[in-house]
Design a protein around this motif. Sequence first.
Motif, PDB file in Angstrom:
ATOM      1  N   ARG A  47      14.412 -25.426 -13.778  1.00  0.00           N
ATOM      2  CA  ARG A  47      15.963 -25.179 -14.163  1.00  0.00           C
ATOM      3  C   ARG A  47      15.990 -25.824 -15.173  1.00  0.00           C
ATOM      4  O   ARG A  47      17.021 -25.483 -15.916  1.00  0.00           O
ATOM      5  CB  ARG A  47      16.342 -24.825 -12.710  1.00  0.00           C
TER       6      ARG A  47
ATOM      7  N   VAL B 243      19.329 -12.714 -20.022  1.00  0.00           N
ATOM      8  CA  VAL B 243      18.721 -14.451 -20.830  1.00  0.00           C
ATOM      9  C   VAL B 243      18.291 -14.342 -21.296  1.00  0.00           C
ATOM     10  O   VAL B 243      17.572 -13.580 -22.487  1.00  0.00           O
ATOM     11  CB  VAL B 243      17.794 -14.220 -19.391  1.00  0.00           C
TER      12      VAL B 243
ATOM     13  N   PHE C  71      22.262 -22.508 -11.729  1.00  0.00           N
ATOM     14  CA  PHE C  71      21.337 -21.745 -13.375  1.00  0.00           C
ATOM     15  C   PHE C  71      20.434 -21.594 -12.494  1.00  0.00           C
ATOM     16  O   PHE C  71      18.775 -21.891 -13.090  1.00  0.00           O
ATOM     17  CB  PHE C  71      21.466 -22.788 -13.648  1.00  0.00           C
ATOM     18  N   ASP C  72      20.256 -20.576 -11.868  1.00  0.00           N
ATOM     19  CA  ASP C  72      19.618 -19.543 -10.774  1.00  0.00           C
ATOM     20  C   ASP C  72      19.424 -18.163 -11.430  1.00  0.00           C
ATOM     21  O   ASP C  72      18.259 -18.063  -9.974  1.00  0.00           O
ATOM     22  CB  ASP C  72      18.751 -20.702 -10.103  1.00  0.00           C
ATOM     23  N   PRO C  73      18.692 -17.948 -12.498  1.00  0.00           N
ATOM     24  CA  PRO C  73      18.313 -19.203 -13.510  1.00  0.00           C
ATOM     25  C   PRO C  73      19.446 -19.323 -14.539  1.00  0.00           C
ATOM     26  O   PRO C  73      20.369 -18.017 -14.236  1.00  0.00           O
ATOM     27  CB  PRO C  73      17.230 -17.716 -14.393  1.00  0.00           C
TER      28      PRO C  73
ATOM     29  N   LYS D 248      18.478 -11.779 -11.216  1.00  0.00           N
ATOM     30  CA  LYS D 248      17.470 -12.050  -9.893  1.00  0.00           C
ATOM     31  C   LYS D 248      17.222  -9.901  -8.922  1.00  0.00           C
ATOM     32  O   LYS D 248      16.227  -9.976  -9.121  1.00  0.00           O
ATOM     33  CB  LYS D 248      17.220 -12.548  -8.760  1.00  0.00           C
TER      34      LYS D 248
ATOM     35  N   HIS E 103      26.137 -18.558 -18.805  1.00  0.00           N
ATOM     36  CA  HIS E 103      26.163 -20.154 -19.391  1.00  0.00           C
ATOM     37  C   HIS E 103      26.411 -20.915 -20.009  1.00  0.00           C
ATOM     38  O   HIS E 103      26.779 -20.887 -20.556  1.00  0.00           O
ATOM     39  CB  HIS E 103      24.980 -20.432 -17.886  1.00  0.00           C
TER      40      HIS E 103
ATOM     41  N   THR F 154      21.686 -17.663 -17.602  1.00  0.00           N
ATOM     42  CA  THR F 154      21.778 -17.016 -17.686  1.00  0.00           C
ATOM     43  C   THR F 154      22.445 -16.767 -19.552  1.00  0.00           C
ATOM     44  O   THR F 154      22.819 -18.162 -19.682  1.00  0.00           O
ATOM     45  CB  THR F 154      22.849 -15.705 -17.443  1.00  0.00           C
TER      46      THR F 154
ATOM     47  N   SER G 219      25.756 -12.175 -13.543  1.00  0.00           N
ATOM     48  CA  SER G 219      25.613 -13.449 -11.989  1.00  0.00           C
ATOM     49  C   SER G 219      23.995 -13.486 -12.162  1.00  0.00           C
ATOM     50  O   SER G 219      22.776 -12.823 -12.232  1.00  0.00           O
ATOM     51  CB  SER G 219      25.894 -13.240 -10.756  1.00  0.00           C
ATOM     52  N   SER G 220      23.524 -15.231 -11.843  1.00  0.00           N
ATOM     53  CA  SER G 220      22.040 -15.054 -11.720  1.00  0.00           C
ATOM     54  C   SER G 220      21.380 -14.026 -10.445  1.00  0.00           C
ATOM     55  O   SER G 220      20.311 -13.928 -10.655  1.00  0.00           O
ATOM     56  CB  SER G 220      21.868 -17.239 -11.550  1.00  0.00           C
TER      57      SER G 220
END
Length: 164
Positions: free
Chosen positions: A52, A146, A10-12, A133, A17, A14, A128-129
């Motif tokens: 996180r 996000v 979870f980075d980060p 990014k 998620h 979303t 996706s995370s």
Amino acid sequence: MTRVVCPGSFDPVTLGHVDVFRRAAALFDEVLVAVGVNATKSATRWFDSDERMAMLREAVADLPNVRVVGFTGLLVDFCVEQDAAAVVKGLRSSTDYEFEQPMANMNAHLQGIDTVFLACDPQWSFVSSSLVKEVLSFGGDVSAFVTPRVLEQLRSRHAERTAS
């Protein structure tokens, strides 16, 4: 009580998620969102585990049967320690399934822990995370993917990373 674990880095976190957590929370009595350490993602990680987990706690604050916890070691051992009935994983595509299926089989073999796959809502099928990014890094707008707080933290972290 049926407790399940939704693991990830979870980075980060979303909204994809969060959709999986919300749907799992409607199906099971308790959902543990388990933040683990994935060594293969350490080079691309923007946030430490405390950051996180804080983002996750804020993102699921409206879900009373969802708890955010950290773990180290094997996921199946954590599941046994937590008396979890299953692992819940969201799937965006057949590629996700091909990646997750061997792990699901190993978890079942090691500890008898089943995996429940939830097909993602199509609106999140490409999110996706890592992609969030990357798009943000090139100046793209990721606000649709996000929470506002996560967006703020992403922008701040990106500024820190580019300033150094």
